[in-house]
Write a protein that holds these residues in place. Sequence first.
Motif, mmCIF file in Angstrom:
data_model
loop_
_atom_site.group_PDB
_atom_site.id
_atom_site.type_symbol
_atom_site.label_atom_id
_atom_site.label_comp_id
_atom_site.label_asym_id
_atom_site.label_seq_id
_atom_site.Cartn_x
_atom_site.Cartn_y
_atom_site.Cartn_z
ATOM 1 N N LEU A 94 0.835 -1.211 0.000
ATOM 2 C CA LEU A 94 0.000 0.000 0.000
ATOM 3 C C LEU A 94 0.865 1.256 0.000
ATOM 4 O O LEU A 94 0.552 2.235 -0.695
ATOM 5 N N THR A 95 1.949 1.231 0.773
ATOM 6 C CA THR A 95 2.843 2.386 0.820
ATOM 7 C C THR A 95 3.461 2.634 -0.552
ATOM 8 O O THR A 95 3.504 3.778 -1.026
ATOM 9 N N SER A 96 3.906 1.535 -1.208
ATOM 10 C CA SER A 96 4.520 1.751 -2.528
ATOM 11 C C SER A 96 3.462 2.186 -3.537
ATOM 12 O O SER A 96 3.745 3.001 -4.420
ATOM 13 N N PHE A 97 2.238 1.670 -3.379
ATOM 14 C CA PHE A 97 1.153 2.078 -4.283
ATOM 15 C C PHE A 97 0.924 3.589 -4.180
ATOM 16 O O PHE A 97 0.849 4.297 -5.195
ATOM 17 N N ILE A 98 0.824 4.067 -2.953
ATOM 18 C CA ILE A 98 0.551 5.496 -2.748
ATOM 19 C C ILE A 98 1.740 6.333 -3.255
ATOM 20 O O ILE A 98 1.562 7.357 -3.924
ATOM 21 N N THR A 99 2.972 5.860 -2.974
ATOM 22 C CA THR A 99 4.166 6.597 -3.416
ATOM 23 C C THR A 99 4.238 6.661 -4.950
ATOM 24 O O THR A 99 4.323 7.748 -5.532
ATOM 25 N N PHE A 100 4.191 5.493 -5.601
ATOM 26 C CA PHE A 100 4.292 5.481 -7.069
ATOM 27 C C PHE A 100 3.090 6.184 -7.699
ATOM 28 O O PHE A 100 3.227 6.849 -8.723
ATOM 29 N N GLY A 101 1.938 6.018 -7.070
ATOM 30 C CA GLY A 101 0.725 6.666 -7.578
ATOM 31 C C GLY A 101 0.884 8.178 -7.581
ATOM 32 O O GLY A 101 0.558 8.850 -8.564
ATOM 33 N N LEU A 102 1.411 8.725 -6.478
ATOM 34 C CA LEU A 102 1.601 10.183 -6.387
ATOM 35 C C LEU A 102 2.645 10.658 -7.399
ATOM 36 O O LEU A 102 2.451 11.692 -8.055
ATOM 37 N N LEU A 103 3.727 9.895 -7.531
ATOM 38 C CA LEU A 103 4.765 10.269 -8.503
ATOM 39 C C LEU A 103 4.201 10.244 -9.925
ATOM 40 O O LEU A 103 4.468 11.135 -10.729
ATOM 41 N N PHE A 104 3.390 9.240 -10.206
ATOM 42 C CA PHE A 104 2.766 9.091 -11.528
ATOM 43 C C PHE A 104 1.849 10.281 -11.829
ATOM 44 O O PHE A 104 1.969 10.939 -12.870
ATOM 45 N N VAL A 105 0.980 10.581 -10.858
ATOM 46 C CA VAL A 105 -0.007 11.655 -11.056
ATOM 47 C C VAL A 105 0.684 13.000 -11.253
ATOM 48 O O VAL A 105 0.307 13.787 -12.130
ATOM 49 N N THR A 106 1.733 13.232 -10.456
ATOM 50 C CA THR A 106 2.382 14.548 -10.548
ATOM 51 C C THR A 106 3.323 14.645 -11.749
ATOM 52 O O THR A 106 3.811 15.726 -12.059
ATOM 53 N N ALA A 107 3.594 13.495 -12.380
ATOM 54 C CA ALA A 107 4.487 13.543 -13.546
ATOM 55 C C ALA A 107 3.720 13.807 -14.842
ATOM 56 O O ALA A 107 4.278 14.323 -15.808
ATOM 57 N N ILE A 108 2.428 13.462 -14.852
ATOM 58 C CA ILE A 108 1.643 13.617 -16.088
ATOM 59 C C ILE A 108 1.420 15.105 -16.390
ATOM 60 O O ILE A 108 1.097 15.885 -15.494
#
Lengths: 320, 190
Positions: A94-108
């Motif tokens: 869950l922690t990696s999901f939230i981390t990668f998810g945030l990085l993904f969203v802010t990179a688009i």
Amino acid sequence: MMNLLIQHIWGVYIAIYLFLGGMGGGGMVVSYYFCCRRNDNKLAVISAITSLIIVIIGVLFLMLDLEKPEKFYLVFVSPHLNPHSMIFIGSSILTSFITFGLLFVTAIEFKWPSFLGKIISLLPWYGNRSFTSAMGILASIAGFLTAFYTGVLIGVLKSAPFWHTPALPLLFVASAFSTGVVGVLLVNETIGIMAPKSERHKYQEYCSILGEWDAILISIELLIIFTYIFLFTYGPEEAEASVYLLTTGSLAPWFMGGVVTMGLAIPFLLEYWHIFSESRGGKPSCALPIIAAILVIIGGLILRYVVLSSGVMTIFLPPS
Amino acid sequence: MTKYGMVIDLGSCLGCGACIAACDFENQTPWEEGKRRTHVPEFIFGEYPNVERLFVPRLCMHCEDPPCVAVCPTGASYKNEDGVVLVRYDMCIGCKYCVVACPYNARYVDERKHAIDKCTFCYNNRVSQGREPACVESCVGGARIFGDLEDPNSEVYKLIHSGEAVPLRADLGTHPKVRYIFRRKKREGD
């Protein structure tokens, strides 16, 4: 005579957690598709944010179920930490999901509201396409693992034979992707309504794609449910009792009515009808898939609840 | 090395519940909520005229491979050096995974401690001071026998190694250290 007991310790909160974890995880994979395969950044960003919020709300429900939510940090830093515990593994996922998810969203690359846009555009990875794609893949993998973990958490337990089967994580993954797809379908429709008329046909097309995917996922889910239930009618005795509870017992209205009929069969028919009428050149409308989506989401939640409530176990077997 | 265990002779259990009362008193369990460390359920099985009635006292089985310890994320549930399964209450976050994982339904949530609780074999309050667990000491029929499973002179060792005392749900592979005698072998003078 057997001494049968029904699990009652994990109830609605854990069911909501498992459901939201799966839906958010599945939704993130679909967001990746729209970002990096369809280049529709708007739908991708809003779907990914929705998926993240859904998972975070799910985690809050897990915390609410704890006796000591304020000590949740011990899952990561306890001096006696157990790295083999599915709760530790799940929390890491869950922690990696939230981390990668945030990085993904802010990179688009996306037109964020003014203040937020200023902050996000300062991030060094903002707009970097290869970074976006890499984070999207990682977030999707973490999303898949989140969905898978919700089934494994229960599946590893030997206490109730009905849970201790590979069918359970597979069912939860299928349901997670199905609910994730319809979650994005609802996001897509919301964006579509607000979009200018010239762009609406695009969202109409997405609606049909997502509806088709969901119809496929529902058929997989129905196949897993049928196999799961059918095989356990042949025992062991505790699992037979679980099947009885679900199909004709006290949970039957929830399972047969709420999950199988309302949450799977009716949405499948609605989506099929939509595909059929579209292939006949019918008037483009997303109404049927939307109704299906709402039913799928309610059914997905009930599914987690009934699976948790049907864990029958035995303590004592009389000597032969 | 000591490895504590218990043998319960079902032929000697009267179902009087003295063990339950002694445990509740000794360990101050939240019994008023129906949460106890030991239970004595009654079973009737067979068909007339071959009907059998059994009281099967139940407690934590102090498994050698405890599923509760395997699932605990924080290590709050652990097996100590004497083979007793215990809970570090300050480390327990109350996720209840162990309660769901225990195939013997031996655990409960203690709302007062905001943690999971269970039978401790009275390890800290009695056994470590050379006394027997409260349930053993109070048993009217002498059905509960406590001792060191590694001491060849102990009664529990002899009963287990003779094959007379067997575990509940051996199929689960948890290797419980609480064993049951369903039918006592006839001895000389019986």
